[in-house]
Design a protein around this motif. Structure first.
Motif, PDB file in Angstrom:
ATOM      1  N   ASN A 170       1.557  -5.995  -5.445  1.00  0.00           N
ATOM      2  CA  ASN A 170       2.784  -6.139  -4.685  1.00  0.00           C
ATOM      3  C   ASN A 170       2.573  -7.279  -3.674  1.00  0.00           C
ATOM      4  O   ASN A 170       1.802  -8.207  -3.950  1.00  0.00           O
ATOM      5  N   ARG A 171       3.233  -7.187  -2.530  1.00  0.00           N
ATOM      6  CA  ARG A 171       3.063  -8.229  -1.501  1.00  0.00           C
ATOM      7  C   ARG A 171       2.632  -7.610  -0.174  1.00  0.00           C
ATOM      8  O   ARG A 171       3.009  -8.065   0.896  1.00  0.00           O
ATOM      9  N   LEU A 172       1.833  -6.555  -0.282  1.00  0.00           N
ATOM     10  CA  LEU A 172       1.420  -5.844   0.921  1.00  0.00           C
ATOM     11  C   LEU A 172       0.607  -6.766   1.831  1.00  0.00           C
ATOM     12  O   LEU A 172      -0.336  -7.425   1.405  1.00  0.00           O
ATOM     13  N   GLN A 173       0.984  -6.769   3.104  1.00  0.00           N
ATOM     14  CA  GLN A 173       0.262  -7.541   4.103  1.00  0.00           C
ATOM     15  C   GLN A 173      -0.781  -6.685   4.813  1.00  0.00           C
ATOM     16  O   GLN A 173      -1.676  -7.221   5.474  1.00  0.00           O
ATOM     17  N   SER A 174      -0.641  -5.366   4.648  1.00  0.00           N
ATOM     18  CA  SER A 174      -1.526  -4.451   5.357  1.00  0.00           C
ATOM     19  C   SER A 174      -1.738  -3.197   4.515  1.00  0.00           C
ATOM     20  O   SER A 174      -0.906  -2.841   3.678  1.00  0.00           O
ATOM     21  N   ALA A 175      -2.870  -2.530   4.752  1.00  0.00           N
ATOM     22  CA  ALA A 175      -3.159  -1.265   4.080  1.00  0.00           C
ATOM     23  C   ALA A 175      -2.690  -0.079   4.898  1.00  0.00           C
ATOM     24  O   ALA A 175      -2.969   1.070   4.568  1.00  0.00           O
ATOM     25  N   SER A 176      -1.941  -0.340   5.961  1.00  0.00           N
ATOM     26  CA  SER A 176      -1.546   0.712   6.896  1.00  0.00           C
ATOM     27  C   SER A 176      -0.400   1.548   6.352  1.00  0.00           C
ATOM     28  O   SER A 176       0.571   1.044   5.806  1.00  0.00           O
TER      29      SER A 176
END
Length: 855
Positions: A170-176
């Motif tokens: 995907n385009r996740l910027q964070s694992a939060s």
């Protein structure tokens, strides 16, 4: 036409009753039409994959538990799409074009456990309550979204029973995760192929106390890792940063894993060029057991592995390692497996693995390097616990003298196959007394004819691979000391000169425990009778791709073979004497690729193929080479019974004989049934031959007015009534057999003459008459004369049961057509009338017309 209509009705009935996939209704409820686009596997399993669907079909039975809708072009889900599917457990929707989800789409799916939505177009517009009804969901796949998520969706907050979550690509910027969300049951989390650049302390708070089996962070851009980022997670079995971690972040990663429960760490293909053990010093208190740093650019190993003292498996594949110092592996006190395959190591030098001395190392992979030689002064010295050594697929050119394997006292498997040029001295393996498996395939070995044999000290060896070496000779004692050997591979050599018409080298003689033997591709033309006789436990014998034209009788006798491969030889005949001794054990037979002679000599084998339970491999390549008319045809299409191989009568002759025999039985049966009629005709002919000619024409005088046919039991009536009322006063001449037959003449001749010499035949019909043999004959003769003249007069004497007279078909039929005279029971007028009528008929022939005599 009627038959066609019946067939159509039957077919439709079967479709409705037995074949739900043919129907248009639901296979269970019969209310909704079942979607014809799908495959109805069962009441609980429906497969709609690869159907080019644009929308979700309707009509699924509510019993369905697994519904597969992947690989279509579905772009819209509606409120009705899954309405009523309350038992759905597995739903696949991946590889479609779905862009929108709402909570009411899955309102009835409270039992759903598996949902795959990967490869769709769902993005950040996913509603926060999209999965609120899926409280039982355990596996969710949201990977490879076209527009992709930039943050982990809030919709996940409802899935408290989730065990596996995939949001890769995907385009996740964070694992939060969203604050306050918890996934206490999560075992697998995949965050690979996103745009994550850092891992922060709060990222995994949603995984508090989780025991993850796998955490995937591959193919990201992580360069910063907070020291407490993994602390919420109780443990991680496997942590993968392959292609996803900048080498500069390794120290911070090690710090984050300090005192942490992690078993395996993958740092494959992260661009690591220099190995510095100080980068991992903070792992000294971790539980890390496996470290994989393969596919990097580490050319030199020299700084040791301090801080990785608990490592049991170290994998450094294909990382261009060329130089290894004597201290390269210091600190690996517990290492069991070391994999250095696919590197650039050129020489195993003295002391290269000395830092692993007295460790627990059991498996060492050095295959697919560039090794040319092994230092004879002790390249593996100190590895006394090593069990498995793989040095195949290298460039070794060396004569082994034995010192190369010094200290390998525990070695059980040695793989030296696929090397450039290996030669063996008599002492080559003298130190490997516990070796059980030895691979020397494709090692360009020369003929092993040295004495003593290089294998003499390998008394524990159970498996030996000498294949693909082009060897032309073995000494007869090369394998003589390998009494425990169970498997030998000798294919792709040139050993044909060891077994020929003039030379026999018994190199297998002492292998009494051998179970598997491969001798394919050796050019053998002959297998000597005694060559296999000592192999009492042999189960697999492969002799394919040789030049064998015939196996001598008895060569396989006594062998408990389960598999025999004789394919691609020059065999044209499989004898009964070859196969029958193996019938009790043989399970697999391969004989394809041979030039079979499809004639009478192959009859037994061809018939055996039809009845055997042995699996015959690749019968499509079992072809005939002769005779010319069978060349190129399959052996299975050869039918020896057409050749009359047993010199028996052809089948059509048997048909003729059978039909002829049947006709004989029929004729005999008819003869028995109609024996009297036949006897009558025969005797009639004989009588005619004796000049007793039938009197023809009414103008010729007769000797008697009537021949009286009666039973002896009715004799009193004949003499006292019939004779008294017809002869004497009335002048009739009657022929009475006991009075008028000539003594000494045959009875049959007398009967024929009497019937033919009398104008009439009077049949005195009674129950006694019907039971009499002679009366029957007299009656038949009289009935035969009916053809030319009306001669038969029947007088019924007493009551005759209907069922008794119906047994005599011809007589019964005659009596049904003609009127007969019945003798009255009481004296009086009726008896007077009886005599008047009888005398009238006898006196006036011209008045006799059928059915004009009345009583």
């Amino acid at each position: 036409m009627k038959l066609m209509v019946i067939c159509i009705v039957v077919y439709l009935s079967l479709c409705v009753g037995l074949l739900p996939q043919c129907t248009t209704g639901s296979p269970t409820s019969g209310i909704k039409p079942f979607p014809k686009e799908c495959i109805f596997v069962s009441d609980t399993f429906i497969d709609c994959r690869h159907r080019d669907l644009r929308t979700i079909p309707s009509g699924f039975p509510e019993t369905v538990e697994t519904l597969l809708l992947s690989y279509n072009s579905i772009h819209v889900i509606t409120n009705e799409s899954f309405h009523g599917l309350v038992n759905l457990v597995t739903l696949e929707l991946h590889h479609n074009s779905i862009s929108k989800l709402r909570s009411d789409f899955f309102e009835d799916q409270t039992k759903l456990q598996y949902l795959s939505l990967s490869h769709n177009q769902i993005g950040d517009k996913l509603p926060d309550d999209a999965f609120k009804h899926l409280r039982a969901l355990e596996v969710l796949d949201l990977s490879y979204m076209n527009h992709g998520f930039t943050v982990l969706p809030l919709a996940l907050q409802e899935l408290i029973h989730l065990r596996s979550l995939n949001v890769s690509s995907n385009r996740l910027q964070s694992a939060s995760f969203t604050p306050g969300v918890a996934f206490p049951a999560l075992l697998e989390l995949r965050l690979g192929k996103n745009q994550i650049e850092s891992l922060q302390n709060e990222d995994f708070e949603a995984l508090l106390n989780c025991n993850l089996d796998f955490l995937d962070l591959t193919e990201n851009q992580i360069s910063a890792i907070d020291s407490g980022v993994f602390h919420p997670i109780a443990s991680i079995a496997e942590l993968d940063f392959s292609k996803g971690l900048h080498p500069a972040a390794i120290p911070s990663l090690a710090e984050a894993l300090t005192d942490y429960q992690v078993n395996a760490l993958y740092l494959r293909e992260i661009g690591l060029e220099i190995w510095n053990s100080n980068n991992f010093k903070n792992l000294r208190n971790s539980s890390l057991e496996k470290l994989d740093i393969s596919f990097n650019n580490i050319t030199t190993l020299d700084s040791g592995f301090s801080g990785l003292s608990k490592i049991s498996s170290l994998i450094i594949q294909s990382s261009h390692v060329a130089h290894i110092s004597n201290t390269a592996f210091s600190g690996l006190q517990l290492v069991v497996t070391l994999d250095l395959s696919g590197n650039d190591i050129a020489t195993i030098t003295d002391g290269m693995f000395s830092s692993l001395s007295n460790t627990r190392l059991k498996t060492l992979y050095l295959d697919s390097n560039k090794i040319k030689r092994i230092d004879a002064s002790g390249g593996f010295s100190g590895l006394s616990n090593l069990h498995y050594l793989k040095i195949s697929k290298n460039k070794i050119e060396q004569n082994f003298i034995g010192d190369e394997f010094k200290d390998l006292d525990s070695l059980e498997v040695l793989d030296m196959g696929v090397n450039r040029n290996i030669s063996l001295s008599p002492d080559a393996f003298r130190l490997l007394k516990n070796l059980q498996t030895l691979y020397l395939n494709l090692a360009n070995l020369k003929n092993i004819t040295v004495v003593p044999s290089p294998f003499d000290k390998l008394s524990s060896l159970t498996k030996l691979d000498l294949s693909n070496n082009n060897m032309a000779a073995l000494h007869k004692d090369t394998l003589s000391n390998l009494s425990y050997l169970e498997t030998v591979y000798l294919q792709h050599n040139n050993l044909y000169n060891m077994w020929n018409e003039t030379v026999y080298v018994p190199f297998l003689k002492y292998l009494r425990r051998l179970k598997h033997l491969n001798l394919c591709f050796n050019g053998f033309q002959n297998i000597p009778n005694d060559s296999l006789s000592s192999l009492h436990e042999l189960e697999t014998l492969l002799l394919c791709h040789n030049k064998i034209s015939q196996l001598q009788d008895g060569v396989l006798d006594g062998l408990p073979l389960t598999t025999l491969d004789l394919g691609y030889n020059e065999i044209n005949l499989i004898n009964q004497t070859l196969i029958e001794p193996l019938q009790g054990s043989l399970q697999i037979l391969a004989v394809s690729g041979n030039p079979f002679s499809c004639g009478c000599n192959l009859q037994w084998f061809r018939n055996w193929l039809d009845v055997t339970k042995v699996h015959v491999n690749d019968s499509s390549h079992m072809k005939c080479a002769s005779p010319p008319e069978m060349r190129g045809k399959l052996v299975m299409d050869f039918h020896p019974e057409r050749l009359n191989c047993d010199h028996l009568l052809p089948f059509y002759i048997w048909i003729i004989i059978g039909v002829g025999s049947g006709m004989v039985f029929v004729i005999v049966g008819l003869s028995v049934k109609f024996r009297f009629h036949i006897n009558y005709c025969w005797n009639l002919v004989n009588a005619r031959r004796r000049k007793y000619q039938r009197i023809k024409g009414e103008d010729r005088p007769f000797l008697y007015d009537a021949f009286v046919s009666f039973s002896n039991k009715d004799e009193d009536w004949v003499k006292n009534e019939l004779v008294q009322n017809l002869e004497g006063e009335y002048g009739f001449r009657l022929c009475i057999h006991d009075r008028d037959f000539i003594l000494g003449r045959k009875i049959l001749d007398s009967i024929v003459e009497a019937v033919d010499s009398s104008r009439f035949t009077l049949c005195i019909m009674s129950t006694n008459y019907l039971d009499s043999h002679w009366c029957k004959m007299e009656r038949e003769f009289a009935m035969a004369n009916l053809i030319d003249r009306d001669v038969l007069i029947i007088i019924a004497l007493g009551e005759i049961p209907e069922k008794k007279i119906t047994k005599y078909y011809k007589l019964h039929r005659l009596m049904m057509k003609r009127t007969y005279l019945a003798w009255p029971d009481e004296p009086g007028v009726r008896r007077n009338d009886f005599w008047v009528k009888l005398r009238t008929v006898l006196r006036e022939p011209e008045l006799r017309v059928n059915n004009n005599v009345s009583i």
